[in-house]
Scaffold this active site. Structure first.
Site, PDB file in Angstrom:
ATOM      1  N   TRP A 174      38.570  41.274  35.685  1.00  0.00           N
ATOM      2  CA  TRP A 174      38.837  40.794  37.201  1.00  0.00           C
ATOM      3  C   TRP A 174      37.881  39.782  37.864  1.00  0.00           C
ATOM      4  O   TRP A 174      38.521  39.085  38.478  1.00  0.00           O
ATOM      5  CB  TRP A 174      38.817  42.168  37.984  1.00  0.00           C
ATOM      6  CG  TRP A 174      40.213  42.970  37.917  1.00  0.00           C
ATOM      7  CD1 TRP A 174      40.195  44.139  37.236  1.00  0.00           C
ATOM      8  CD2 TRP A 174      41.499  42.520  38.159  1.00  0.00           C
ATOM      9  NE1 TRP A 174      41.539  44.446  37.259  1.00  0.00           N
ATOM     10  CE2 TRP A 174      42.435  43.473  37.695  1.00  0.00           C
ATOM     11  CE3 TRP A 174      41.855  41.354  38.687  1.00  0.00           C
ATOM     12  CZ2 TRP A 174      43.772  43.321  37.681  1.00  0.00           C
ATOM     13  CZ3 TRP A 174      43.459  41.327  38.720  1.00  0.00           C
ATOM     14  CH2 TRP A 174      44.478  42.140  38.336  1.00  0.00           C
ATOM     15  N   ASP A 227      33.985  41.676  45.911  1.00  0.00           N
ATOM     16  CA  ASP A 227      35.135  42.437  45.516  1.00  0.00           C
ATOM     17  C   ASP A 227      34.849  43.853  45.164  1.00  0.00           C
ATOM     18  O   ASP A 227      34.409  44.123  44.118  1.00  0.00           O
ATOM     19  CB  ASP A 227      35.923  41.519  44.422  1.00  0.00           C
ATOM     20  CG  ASP A 227      37.259  42.665  44.018  1.00  0.00           C
ATOM     21  OD1 ASP A 227      37.422  43.860  44.763  1.00  0.00           O
ATOM     22  OD2 ASP A 227      37.645  41.740  43.443  1.00  0.00           O
ATOM     23  N   LYS A 229      43.175  52.064  45.261  1.00  0.00           N
ATOM     24  CA  LYS A 229      42.180  52.770  44.297  1.00  0.00           C
ATOM     25  C   LYS A 229      41.658  54.011  45.212  1.00  0.00           C
ATOM     26  O   LYS A 229      41.869  55.234  44.744  1.00  0.00           O
ATOM     27  CB  LYS A 229      41.075  52.105  43.899  1.00  0.00           C
ATOM     28  CG  LYS A 229      41.455  50.693  43.299  1.00  0.00           C
ATOM     29  CD  LYS A 229      41.986  50.709  41.728  1.00  0.00           C
ATOM     30  CE  LYS A 229      41.655  49.635  41.131  1.00  0.00           C
ATOM     31  NZ  LYS A 229      43.110  48.791  40.888  1.00  0.00           N
TER      32      LYS A 229
HETATM   33  N1  PMP Z   1      39.950  43.155  41.830  1.00  0.00           N
HETATM   34  C1  PMP Z   1      39.553  44.418  41.220  1.00  0.00           C
HETATM   35  C2  PMP Z   1      38.406  44.836  40.966  1.00  0.00           C
HETATM   36  C3  PMP Z   1      40.907  45.048  40.700  1.00  0.00           C
HETATM   37  O1  PMP Z   1      40.604  46.374  40.168  1.00  0.00           O
HETATM   38  C4  PMP Z   1      42.172  44.392  40.891  1.00  0.00           C
HETATM   39  C5  PMP Z   1      43.317  45.268  40.420  1.00  0.00           C
HETATM   40  N2  PMP Z   1      43.072  46.319  39.547  1.00  0.00           N
HETATM   41  C6  PMP Z   1      42.153  43.305  41.637  1.00  0.00           C
HETATM   42  C7  PMP Z   1      41.017  42.651  42.184  1.00  0.00           C
HETATM   43  C8  PMP Z   1      43.509  42.960  41.651  1.00  0.00           C
HETATM   44  O2  PMP Z   1      44.166  43.519  42.920  1.00  0.00           O
HETATM   45  P1  PMP Z   1      45.613  43.186  43.426  1.00  0.00           P
HETATM   46  O3  PMP Z   1      46.633  43.571  42.328  1.00  0.00           O
HETATM   47  O4  PMP Z   1      45.284  43.843  44.808  1.00  0.00           O
HETATM   48  O5  PMP Z   1      45.663  41.670  43.877  1.00  0.00           O
END
Ligand code: PMP
Length: 395
Positions: free
Chosen positions: A134, A204, A228
């Site tokens: 990520w 994040d 989550k």
């Molecule tokens: N950051 C992290 C740490 C994630 O785990 C995820 C998706 N699991 C994301 C960003 C992307 O998130 P989204 O699908 O809400 O855009």
């Protein structure tokens, strides 16, 4: 029975009673499967919250309308946003120097919005940590907008560990530092705050927000999507320091300008009413049933300890994916000796009522996500299953 539905559907009272029993049985088996949901996200939510959500689909008690049909311009919804915001403030012990926003576009939208808003505020490149799948996405999106300096990359080591302090050297001139507190795919989590106090720290926390105390006042911005630990997909919480807002450029499309969202109290256009309502219920649950983030952390530590202990004491039948000191309390990524055995594990665990144990499609293997809504009992059941599986399949 005083439900409105019964007024519509009951012809024969005996049939109605039978239907209710059938429904109750269905709910019960759904509940058992729900209790064994280890999905990486959207993840398991606490049962007591799900029951309130179930009720609210028919009618929110204090409103008398379905949550799916309540106007985002109603006074009631303005209060929902206000209470959810206050609860986040109180859980994090936030000072009035911060805004709390409920935004759309997921964490992914923030990857770009942050870069667009802040990259120009200094001639130096923005600094990013590349610690897993990520953060890789966050770096790619930022590079699309402007200059990035990768402070540290774990790519050559297949993201098997996080950096030590000695490996990190930050620039005091960067417009901001961005990193991810918990790498959801690889299952690694920082146990400390990184960066210089003089440079805005942006984190994040999508996969560990409100799972533990996080020294929020040391960050200029924290963001986390809900799916989550906080609720269903559809809303992303942004906690942003007022001084950082002042550094954001103001010529972005209005929807993407944090100022617009701040001014509109997160109701600039139609927000995800349902998702925000569930976030409110989760924050109430954290405060009233769990008793705050410190208690939540204690529970999360014991859940993870149980699972890691099973892995560590398995004579390498189960193999933890990341270095021991960087292991995540939220996502436990592990492998078996062969892909065939992993496939069998997934089949047999599914038959035993467990779900969501497959690893992320980017790296395969297995992963158990132990978000706030996963109970200690569920982890005990999983560990029992793992012992049995090992007993049956080790040579
Ligand atoms: N950051 C992290 C740490 C994630 O785990 C995820 C998706 N699991 C994301 C960003 C992307 O998130 P989204 O699908 O809400 O855009």
């Amino acid at each position: 029975m005083d439900t409105l539905l019964s007024d519509h559907y009951v012809e024969d009272p005996k049939n109605h009673a039978q239907n209710l029993v059938k429904e109750a049985l269905k709910t019960q088996s759904a509940t058992i499967r729900n209790l064994r949901n280890f999905s990486g996200g959207p993840g398991a939510l606490p049962e007591s919250v799900l029951l309130q959500v179930q009720e609210s689909i028919l009618s929110v008690p204090e409103v008398g309308l379905s949550i799916l049909g309540i106007s985002h311009r109603s006074d009631w919804f303005a209060h929902v946003v206000e209470e959810a915001e206050n609860n986040v403030r109180s859980l994090l012990n936030l000072s009035p120097d911060y805004h709390v926003l409920f935004l759309q576009g997921g964490a992914t939208q923030q990857f770009s919005t942050i870069a667009m808003s802040l990259m120009g505020s200094s001639p130096s490149p923005a600094e990013y940590l590349l610690t897993g799948y990520w953060s890789g996405k966050s770096v790619a999106d930022a590079q699309h907008i402007g200059a990035v300096r990768t402070v540290w990359s774990g790519e050559n080591e297949h993201y098997a560990r996080l950096p030590s302090d000695q490996e990190l050297s930050f620039s005091p001139d960067a417009p901001y530092l961005h990193y991810i507190s918990n790498e959801t795919v690889e299952g690694m989590q920082f146990q400390r705050v990184l960066g210089l106090d003089s440079v805005p720290r942006i984190c994040d926390m999508s996969s560990d927000f409100l799972s533990r105390p996080c020294e929020a006042d040391r960050f200029s911005m924290i963001y986390a999507h809900a799916q989550k630990n906080l609720g269903p997909a559809g809303v992303t919480i942004v906690v942003m320091k007022k001084s950082l807002v002042q550094q954001c450029r103001s010529d972005l499309p209005r929807f993407l300008d944090y100022r617009t969202q701040i001014k509109a109290h997160s109701i600039f256009n139609t927000p995800p009413v349902f998702a925000i309502y569930v976030v409110l219920l989760i924050t109430r649950w954290l405060m009233n049933e769990i008793g705050g983030l410190s208690n939540m952390n204690t529970l999360n530590v014991s859940k993870a300890a149980l699972l890691y202990q099973t892995i560590d004491e398995s004579d390498s039948f189960y193999r933890g994916r990341s270095s021991i000191e960087d292991r995540s309390l939220m996502n436990i990524a592990f492998n078996l000796q062969t892909p065939e055995l992993e496939k069998l594990f997934l089949e047999e665990s599914s038959q035993a009522g467990f779900s969501g144990l497959n690893g992320h499609r980017a790296i395969g293997g297995l992963r158990a996500s132990l978000y706030n809504g996963v109970t200690l009992r569920a982890v005990e059941d999983l560990v029992d299953f793992m012992h049995q599986f090992q007993h049956q399949h080790s040579n």
